[in-house]
Design an enzyme around this catalytic site. Sequence first.
Site, PDB file in Angstrom:
ATOM      1  CB  ALA A 137      -0.922   0.004   1.214  1.00 38.09           C
ATOM      2  CB  SER A 139       0.065   5.038  -5.412  1.00 40.19           C
ATOM      3  OG  SER A 139       1.409   5.211  -5.793  1.00 40.19           O
ATOM      4  NE  ARG A 273      34.559  24.893 -19.606  1.00 45.14           N
ATOM      5  CZ  ARG A 273      35.729  24.304 -19.748  1.00 45.14           C
ATOM      6  NH1 ARG A 273      36.820  24.838 -19.239  1.00 45.14           N
ATOM      7  NH2 ARG A 273      35.821  23.165 -20.412  1.00 45.14           N
ATOM      8  CD  GLN A 284      19.539  33.849 -29.342  1.00 45.77           C
ATOM      9  OE1 GLN A 284      19.636  33.095 -30.312  1.00 45.77           O
ATOM     10  NE2 GLN A 284      18.979  35.036 -29.400  1.00 45.77           N
ATOM     11  CD  GLU A 369       5.331  12.857   2.160  1.00 46.85           C
ATOM     12  OE1 GLU A 369       4.810  11.732   2.285  1.00 46.85           O
ATOM     13  OE2 GLU A 369       6.401  13.161   2.672  1.00 46.85           O
TER      14      GLU A 369
HETATM   15  C1  LIG Z   1      12.971   7.991   0.791  1.00 47.19           C
HETATM   16  C2  LIG Z   1      11.536   7.705   1.069  1.00 47.19           C
HETATM   17  C3  LIG Z   1      10.973   8.175   2.240  1.00 47.19           C
HETATM   18  C4  LIG Z   1       9.646   7.862   2.560  1.00 47.19           C
HETATM   19  N1  LIG Z   1       9.132   8.246   3.767  1.00 47.19           N
HETATM   20  C5  LIG Z   1       7.904   7.784   4.129  1.00 47.19           C
HETATM   21  C6  LIG Z   1       7.414   8.002   5.456  1.00 47.19           C
HETATM   22  O1  LIG Z   1       8.075   8.632   6.290  1.00 47.19           O
HETATM   23  N2  LIG Z   1       6.203   7.498   5.787  1.00 47.19           N
HETATM   24  C7  LIG Z   1       5.439   6.792   4.898  1.00 47.19           C
HETATM   25  O2  LIG Z   1       4.355   6.359   5.268  1.00 47.19           O
HETATM   26  N3  LIG Z   1       5.880   6.579   3.625  1.00 47.19           N
HETATM   27  C8  LIG Z   1       7.093   7.053   3.233  1.00 47.19           C
HETATM   28  N4  LIG Z   1       7.561   6.811   1.953  1.00 47.19           N
HETATM   29  C9  LIG Z   1       6.725   6.086   1.018  1.00 47.19           C
HETATM   30  C10 LIG Z   1       6.216   6.934  -0.161  1.00 47.19           C
HETATM   31  O3  LIG Z   1       5.209   7.809   0.278  1.00 47.19           O
HETATM   32  C11 LIG Z   1       5.765   5.966  -1.248  1.00 47.19           C
HETATM   33  O4  LIG Z   1       6.949   5.418  -1.802  1.00 47.19           O
HETATM   34  C12 LIG Z   1       4.923   6.635  -2.303  1.00 47.19           C
HETATM   35  O5  LIG Z   1       3.672   6.995  -1.782  1.00 47.19           O
HETATM   36  C13 LIG Z   1       4.704   5.726  -3.524  1.00 47.19           C
HETATM   37  O6  LIG Z   1       4.259   4.468  -3.112  1.00 47.19           O
HETATM   38  P1  LIG Z   1       5.017   3.164  -3.661  1.00 47.19           P
HETATM   39  O7  LIG Z   1       6.463   3.373  -3.489  1.00 47.19           O
HETATM   40  O8  LIG Z   1       4.414   1.978  -3.028  1.00 47.19           O
HETATM   41  O9  LIG Z   1       4.739   3.159  -5.206  1.00 47.19           O
HETATM   42  P2  LIG Z   1       3.513   2.448  -5.953  1.00 47.19           P
HETATM   43  O10 LIG Z   1       2.240   2.697  -5.240  1.00 47.19           O
HETATM   44  O11 LIG Z   1       3.899   1.044  -6.247  1.00 47.19           O
HETATM   45  O12 LIG Z   1       3.477   3.268  -7.298  1.00 47.19           O
HETATM   46  C14 LIG Z   1       4.492   3.119  -8.280  1.00 47.19           C
HETATM   47  C15 LIG Z   1       4.342   4.198  -9.295  1.00 47.19           C
HETATM   48  O13 LIG Z   1       3.109   3.975  -9.992  1.00 47.19           O
HETATM   49  C16 LIG Z   1       2.670   5.205 -10.508  1.00 47.19           C
HETATM   50  N5  LIG Z   1       1.225   5.330 -10.249  1.00 47.19           N
HETATM   51  C17 LIG Z   1       0.604   5.254  -9.066  1.00 47.19           C
HETATM   52  N6  LIG Z   1      -0.723   5.396  -9.222  1.00 47.19           N
HETATM   53  C18 LIG Z   1      -0.937   5.572 -10.540  1.00 47.19           C
HETATM   54  C19 LIG Z   1      -2.094   5.781 -11.339  1.00 47.19           C
HETATM   55  N7  LIG Z   1      -3.302   5.853 -10.797  1.00 47.19           N
HETATM   56  N8  LIG Z   1      -1.927   5.928 -12.661  1.00 47.19           N
HETATM   57  C20 LIG Z   1      -0.707   5.882 -13.218  1.00 47.19           C
HETATM   58  N9  LIG Z   1       0.429   5.675 -12.511  1.00 47.19           N
HETATM   59  C21 LIG Z   1       0.297   5.528 -11.197  1.00 47.19           C
HETATM   60  C22 LIG Z   1       3.467   6.296  -9.880  1.00 47.19           C
HETATM   61  O14 LIG Z   1       4.431   6.761 -10.782  1.00 47.19           O
HETATM   62  C23 LIG Z   1       4.164   5.603  -8.747  1.00 47.19           C
HETATM   63  O15 LIG Z   1       5.339   6.277  -8.442  1.00 47.19           O
HETATM   64  C24 LIG Z   1       8.872   7.121   1.628  1.00 47.19           C
HETATM   65  C25 LIG Z   1       9.441   6.696   0.416  1.00 47.19           C
HETATM   66  C26 LIG Z   1      10.756   6.942   0.146  1.00 47.19           C
HETATM   67  C27 LIG Z   1      11.357   6.405  -1.126  1.00 47.19           C
END
Ligand SMILES: Cc1cc2nc3c(=O)[nH]c(=O)nc-3n(C[C@H](O)[C@H](O)[C@H](O)COP(=O)(O)OP(=O)(O)OC[C@H]3O[C@@H](n4cnc5c(N)ncnc54)[C@H](O)[C@@H]3O)c2cc1C
Length: 404
Positions: A137, A139, A273, A284, A369
């Site tokens: 979980a 996105s 540079r 330009q 986020e």
């Molecule tokens: C360094 C770091 C720090 C973090 N810190 C926290 C934290 O403190 N607390 C916390 O709870 N979480 C944290 N996160 C989690 C972060 O919020 C999630 O990585 C992010 O929400 C994306 O979720 P996922 O990685 O599971 O990607 P997924 O849900 O697997 O999504 C993968 C990709 O699918 C694409 N996608 C998603 N939905 C759609 C759609 N409807 N249509 C088309 N494309 C789509 C997007 O490009 C997305 O990036 C952190 C992540 C990182 C890498």
Amino acid sequence: MSRLFGDHYLNKLTADEQKLIARLRSLCDSDIGPNAAKVGGEDVFAWDTFRLLADNGIIASAFPRAYGGAGSRQAVRIRIIEELGRVCSAAASMVTGADLSARAIVAGASDKLQASLVPRLASGDIQAAFGLTEPGAGSDVRSLKTTMERAGDDYIINGEKKFITRAGTADWLVIVGRATDDRSKFIAMLVPRDTEGVTISPTTGKLGWYGVPIASIHLENARVPANHRLGQEGDGFSLAQDALVRARIGHAAMALGRAIGAVEIAAAYACDRDLFGKPLGGHQGVQWMFAEMATQIEAARALVALAAEKYDDNDPDGPIYASMAKLHATDLGMKVVTDALQLTGGRGYLKDFPLERFFRDAKLNQIGEGSSEVHKTLIGRDLIRRTPGAERHPCLNQGPVTDY
Ligand SMILES: Cc1cc2nc3c(=O)[nH]c(=O)nc-3n(C[C@H](O)[C@H](O)[C@H](O)COP(=O)(O)OP(=O)(O)OC[C@H]3O[C@@H](n4cnc5c(N)ncnc54)[C@H](O)[C@@H]3O)c2cc1C
């Protein structure tokens, strides 16, 4: 000496708010900027930077005055975060992360818990982490599986949280899960890190944002007193959303600060540079690249300021503007950092040149986020939802548009 990017937004702040920004600028010049390469060189928590920000009242900006915070408006917070993002992503992330991780405590904890914890969070004596994301979980956050089962005066929590910033250093963990007796009810709980059944993984390696490590949190039959629940059963999702909206504005400001820094660095190179008989900046094509970057950064700053204003005014459109600001500023930030690195040629690619770090750091702002795609979905869906009730365009005939 004036900066390349105007201070116009500072004029709208009060004298006290301007003083805070002036103090922060001087910290960026004396400490945070010069130390940013060291912080960005190893992914361990940057305690010195955190203490500096805490001791100078910058961490307190996220917290209410009633409990020792500065109660800063978003209009001020975006200036703070932009200043920090210009030099050091870790420092900026400490300010956005202090807010993200503690917002549900400020908004939902009992008076007693707030009185005991918030002053210490504001002073930086203790830290929280925000555990929403799970292996299945991200996105699609509504599919989270962590369970919270009521057992007398306690909840029993089982689940796995992934990618949690500051999990390794936080004293308190805000964990979002769902009730076992009603899966539609999301619950946010405040979990002490030393609770039996809570295991924090070693630091997870990552591309950038060194200085603010991430880890996973495993919860197995972790028993937490029910009075550590934030808000009511069923409030967990809205508490998380509230924290995320603020964090999205913060991500946008951080990306813009970094973009501003990248242009300043690339412009300095373009002046120093010489290429083909004149400075690089005298060509330009190069000037046009700078023109695009500068113009789009100022446009994005206006959008981020608007999103902050809407949040401060409690405007119901605030969350959508936060999504727009995050989408636009973070995508722009990635593009600007890429172009700025291109403009500095081979030097831009070197480890000890700041743009290498900026480039690695920029990507996360488009993912955390809510990724850019998630925000596009939110913004587009909102526009289509509002269309039937919105004023009709005067050039259209009456009746369905399909009648043309
Ligand atoms: C360094 C770091 C720090 C973090 N810190 C926290 C934290 O403190 N607390 C916390 O709870 N979480 C944290 N996160 C989690 C972060 O919020 C999630 O990585 C992010 O929400 C994306 O979720 P996922 O990685 O599971 O990607 P997924 O849900 O697997 O999504 C993968 C990709 O699918 C694409 N996608 C998603 N939905 C759609 C759609 N409807 N249509 C088309 N494309 C789509 C997007 O490009 C997305 O990036 C952190 C992540 C990182 C890498």
